[in-house]
Each structure stands twice: as C-alpha cells, then as structure tokens.
Enzyme design. Structure first.
Site, short mmCIF file in Angstrom:
data_model
loop_
_atom_site.label_atom_id
_atom_site.label_comp_id
_atom_site.label_asym_id
_atom_site.label_seq_id
_atom_site.Cartn_x
_atom_site.Cartn_y
_atom_site.Cartn_z
N HIS A 22 -7.48 -6.65 0.94
CA HIS A 22 -6.39 -5.71 0.76
C HIS A 22 -5.16 -5.99 1.64
O HIS A 22 -4.03 -5.91 1.15
CB HIS A 22 -6.90 -4.29 1.01
CG HIS A 22 -5.88 -3.22 0.81
ND1 HIS A 22 -5.29 -2.99 -0.42
CD2 HIS A 22 -5.33 -2.32 1.67
CE1 HIS A 22 -4.43 -1.98 -0.32
NE2 HIS A 22 -4.43 -1.56 0.95
N ASP A 60 0.85 -1.19 0.00
CA ASP A 60 0.00 0.00 0.00
C ASP A 60 0.89 1.24 0.00
O ASP A 60 1.74 1.37 -0.87
CB ASP A 60 -0.95 -0.09 1.20
CG ASP A 60 -1.97 1.02 1.30
OD1 ASP A 60 -2.92 1.02 0.50
OD2 ASP A 60 -1.82 1.90 2.17
#
Length: 289
Positions: free
Chosen positions: A271, A105
C-alpha cells in the site's frame, strides 16, 4: 532525511500547518495518507528537488504536527474541502500560483478536492491508491465491507474508535511489525510513532474518516450532479499488491467520468508506495510531471 529542506509551521486561514519544502522550478505538493505524516515522502521528495521541482510536503490538517481544530456535528473542519483550502493557503504562503498535486490514500481525496475546488491553481493531479469517495461508497459490497471495515468502525461515536486505538496505538498501527523502523526508515518511523502516540492526532485522523462518510460524500455528489470535472491532466496510480484492482477492476475507468484527461497504471508494491517502491513511483512521476 530531507537534507536541504526547510521545516516550519505556517499559519494558514487560522490553522497551523507543519510543512517541509525545498527546491525551485515547477511546484509539486505531496500529500500523505493515514496514518502517516509528510515524512512518508523522504525517499521521493529529494529526488524531485534534484530533478528541478519546488517540492512542498505538508502534514494534512489533523495529522502529524499540523493543527487539530475542534470538530462539529458534520465533521466539517475535517472535510477534504477544508484540507484543500489548507493546501492552497500553504502554496500561497510559499509563493506558488500554480502547482501539481500528488496525493496518496487519504491524501488522494484532498488532492482531487483541491483540483475540483481550485482548478485555476492545479496544473496536474496524481491520485494514488484511491477513487472518489462517493465511488467507493456506491460500489461498496461485502468484500469492501470486510476489507475496509475500519471506515465503519471509525465512524462510530457512541463507542468511539479513539478509545480502542489509544489503548495501544503501537499495536493497532503495527508499529513494530509491518510498519517497523526497517520498513518505514528510522526517521520516518520516529515521526509516525510520535503521531500515533498522540490522542489528539488519533482523534483528528478518525474525524477525517467521519467527514469522508458524510460531508465529503455530499460534496462529491453535488459536483457530479452539477457536471464539475477535474480540468487538469490526471494520473491514477495504485499498488498492485493492494486491493484497488480487485475491488474496482479498471481503476482508470472509475476516474474517467471525473476527469477531462486521465491515464494510469499499477506499481509493484504494497500500500505505501512511496516507502516500499520509491524508484518505480519516481519513474512514473518524472514521466507525468
């Protein structure tokens, strides 16, 4: 968590960096994303140590208990270049001349910036759930704007996002639903909770995004215009239950112009791969590293 690891705060280039480390052998630094801290790697880092790596897990600048410098008009203190310098400083302090970098990320942006700015230091690069900042912005369409709306919200300063988030950070960050103790693990959740409850950390995390839309993009454009590429072998990983493939199609193809050598594949996960599917992530890291 992190049995056998050392936890300390280092002074690096005038900044405080909280870092946890253990092991010997080839060095690997693991960089977390938003809004996590280094504890997101609790199910990954010990396995890498057992496999013979020296593993280093810092809190990124502004995140967790690392330093939160005053910002400026260009948000330069929260640029990925500044964060990459912190990474190199940490590895210097711990005696690692060469190291692999794994970033997820927002940490993926710090990871590839470390490889671009310090090619003599980075032996291998793993980027997870990300593409270069300028690629994301230049490929932005209605779907990206709808699903990644927080990028634009965080950028606002006349009506700052911090006021909204800090009014109820636990609800904003789904601390008792999708990001519950059961999902994150109790110790990781406690560290995450302490971070999001701190208004200074919330401000610093938002500054990270503001830098992303400005100075980080300009640095990417300058590198691309000058023909700079990531010199080390690179692995791109992404969560198949997230939206990276839907947004970009062939994720490896997006990375190819930026890298001398790149491969990649998806991992069945939502995620936060390190928390949701550490077993498959570790298989990929072992094979590549």
């Amino acid at each position: 968590m992190f049995e056998g690891f050392t936890l300390e705060e280092l002074e690096v280039g005038g900044q405080r960096v909280r870092v946890r480390y253990a092991g010997s052998g080839p060095a690997v630094v693991l960089l977390h994303g938003h809004p996590r801290t280094h504890t997101t790697w609790y199910a990954v880092a010990p396995d890498l140590v057992a496999a013979g790596f020296a593993v280093v897990c810092p809190d990124l600048r502004g995140y967790g208990r690392s330093g939160k410098p005053a910002t400026d008009a260009d948000h330069t203190p929260y640029s990925k270049r500044a964060m990459a310098a912190d990474v190199v400083g940490v590895m210097d302090a711990l005696g690692h001349d060469r190291f692999a970098v794994v970033g997820h990320d927002r940490g993926s942006y710090v990871a590839y910036r470390t490889a671009l700015d310090h090619p003599d230091r980075v032996s291998k690069l793993v980027v997870m759930d990300g593409v270069p900042v300028v690629e994301a912005l230049e490929r932005c369409d209605a779907r990206f704007a709808a699903e990644w709306w927080h990028w634009w919200f965080f950028a606002q300063q006349d009506k700052p996002a911090e006021r909204v988030i800090c009014a109820d950070p636990e609800t904003w960050y789904n601390a008792w639903t999708t990001n519950s103790p059961a999902a994150l693990g109790p110790g990781n959740h406690a560290d995450f909770l302490a971070a999001i409850r701190d208004p200074a950390t919330v401000h610093a995390m938002v500054e990270d995004y503001r830098a992303g839309l400005g100075i980080d993009r300009r640095n990417d454009v300058a590198d691309r215009d000058n023909g700079r590429r990531i010199e080390c072998p690179t692995l791109a990983l992404w969560s198949t239950d997230d939206d990276l493939e839907q947004l970009y199609g062939d994720v490896v193809a997006v990375w190819r112009p930026w890298c001398r050598e790149v491969q990649g594949h998806g991992i069945k996960s939502t995620h936060h791969i390190a928390e949701r599917n550490p077993a498959d992530l570790l298989r990929s890291l072992h094979a590549f590293l």
